[in-house]
Design an enzyme around this catalytic site. Structure first.
Site, PDB file in Angstrom:
ATOM      1  N   ASP A 100     -11.847  -7.086  -0.704  1.00 17.87           N
ATOM      2  CA  ASP A 100     -12.341  -8.261   0.024  1.00 17.87           C
ATOM      3  C   ASP A 100     -14.132  -8.296   0.748  1.00 17.87           C
ATOM      4  OD1 ASP A 100     -12.240  -9.462   2.992  1.00 17.87           O
ATOM      5  OD2 ASP A 100     -10.515  -7.725   2.586  1.00 17.87           O
ATOM      6  N   MET A 134      -8.719  -3.143  10.544  1.00 15.18           N
ATOM      7  CA  MET A 134      -7.900  -3.815  12.049  1.00 15.18           C
ATOM      8  C   MET A 134      -7.276  -2.292  12.323  1.00 15.18           C
ATOM      9  SD  MET A 134      -6.822  -6.838  10.714  1.00 15.18           S
ATOM     10  CE  MET A 134      -6.181  -7.691  12.350  1.00 15.18           C
ATOM     11  N   GLU A 135      -7.066  -0.997  12.018  1.00 19.97           N
ATOM     12  CA  GLU A 135      -6.615  -0.014  12.114  1.00 19.97           C
ATOM     13  C   GLU A 135      -7.241   0.807  12.480  1.00 19.97           C
ATOM     14  OE1 GLU A 135      -5.131  -1.623   9.050  1.00 19.97           O
ATOM     15  OE2 GLU A 135      -4.202  -3.484   9.856  1.00 19.97           O
ATOM     16  N   GLU A 193       1.055  -0.917  -0.087  1.00 16.36           N
ATOM     17  CA  GLU A 193       0.285  -0.401  -0.111  1.00 16.36           C
ATOM     18  C   GLU A 193       0.678   1.460   0.356  1.00 16.36           C
ATOM     19  OE1 GLU A 193      -3.669  -1.697   2.724  1.00 16.36           O
ATOM     20  OE2 GLU A 193      -2.031  -0.913   3.892  1.00 16.36           O
ATOM     21  N   GLY A 242     -11.969  -4.457   4.292  1.00 23.80           N
ATOM     22  CA  GLY A 242     -13.402  -5.779   4.410  1.00 23.80           C
ATOM     23  C   GLY A 242     -14.604  -4.943   3.841  1.00 23.80           C
TER      24      GLY A 242
END
Ligand code: SAH
Length: 264
Positions: free
Chosen positions: A217, A193-194, A12, A78
């Site tokens: 996803d 997640m962040e 990224e 996601g």
């Protein structure tokens, strides 16, 4: 302004670090920080690695040690809802830590002793980001993403969504878990997640921030497979082109100073 840019994964970030002019590389707390200019904006790039603690540490260090005035998180996520598709872009309007639960002492999702569960990004920066994302999709997308990748991921007319992003220390690859989250968190557009960890740090340090994610996803059983390929072939291009548009825009029309009601 000095813009801190956090990414969770190497893919990224790679393009941004390459584009940096006269970068200097500093190592601190097991991370590399690249300090330089991106399209004439002072910038510091860091790879947070994955998860809330890693992201919180990176954000704190960017502010306290590198003196950034604004933080941008770019990455993948996601899909949080059926209307959000792989290849779409999500810009946070609000962020929550979906694995925070100190009930019954505090309401579910509330960060204890801060008195809130949801954290709001800076509106001005998020609006600029939104313009950059739309312009990317309309003007750069066909050139930026190879035809074979567009076909592999069925990237037809990707869209930009603004809404709630939920972060937690879990890679969500389970349809039922996602449905449960959806029920508990109305308006959910992405899971990652962040973001909400960076949001909490920025709230506590009173630093304006924004979070943008490309959807990699569907947070279901296929998530891990889709995710790896997407990150490699698509996510880096999204991050590069959108950040370039944002930086050029910030150079040509700097942000207005914030009316600071919170004080520091
Ligand atoms: N299985 C992967 C795990 C990477 S973690 C691997 O082996 O490398 C996933 C990263 O992408 C995190 O930085 C997170 O923010 C984001 N992400 C993408 N899709 C996600 C999902 N379905 N659930 C949680 N995080 C996701």
């Amino acid at each position: 302004m000095r813009l801190g840019i956090i990414s969770a994964l190497h893919e990224e970030q790679a393009g941004l670090v390459e584009a940096m002019e006269r970068p200097s590389r500093l190592i601190h707390g097991m991370r590399e920080y690249f300090v330089g200019q991106l399209w004439e904006i002072d910038a510091v790039c860091v790879l947070s690695r994955i998860g809330k603690v890693a992201a919180a540490m990176s954000a704190t260090t960017l502010v306290e040690k590198f003196g950034v005035t604004h933080i941008l998180f770019t990455g993948v996520a996601g899909a949080g809802d059926k209307t959000v598709r792989v290849g779409d872009i999500v810009i946070a309007e609000s962020l929550v830590q979906h694995d925070m639960d100190a009930s019954p002492l505090f309401p579910r999702f509330e960060v204890p002793l801060i008195g809130r569960s949801h954290f709001q990004p800076d509106l001005q920066l998020s609006m600029r980001l939104s313009v950059a994302a739309h312009d990317f999709l309309e003007q750069d997308f066909m050139e930026a993403i190879q035809r074979q990748d567009q076909m592999a991921f069925q990237l037809e007319q990707p869209r930009v969504h603004r809404g709630l992003i939920a972060s937690g220390d879990q890679f969500v690859n389970d349809r039922l878990r996602l449905e449960a989250m959806n029920g508990a968190l109305p308006g959910l557009v992405a899971v990652e997640m962040e973001g909400a960890a960076v949001a909490q740090v920025c709230h506590e340090l009173n630093v304006p921030f924004a979070v943008i994610r490309a959807i990699s996803d569907n947070a279901n059983e296929n998530a891990a497979h889709d995710f790896m390929r997407f990150v490699k072939s698509v996510a880096a291009q999204y991050a590069f082109y959108i950040t370039r548009r944002l930086c050029r825009e910030l150079r040509d029309a700097p942000l207005q100073p914030r009316i600071d009601s919170a004080g520091t």
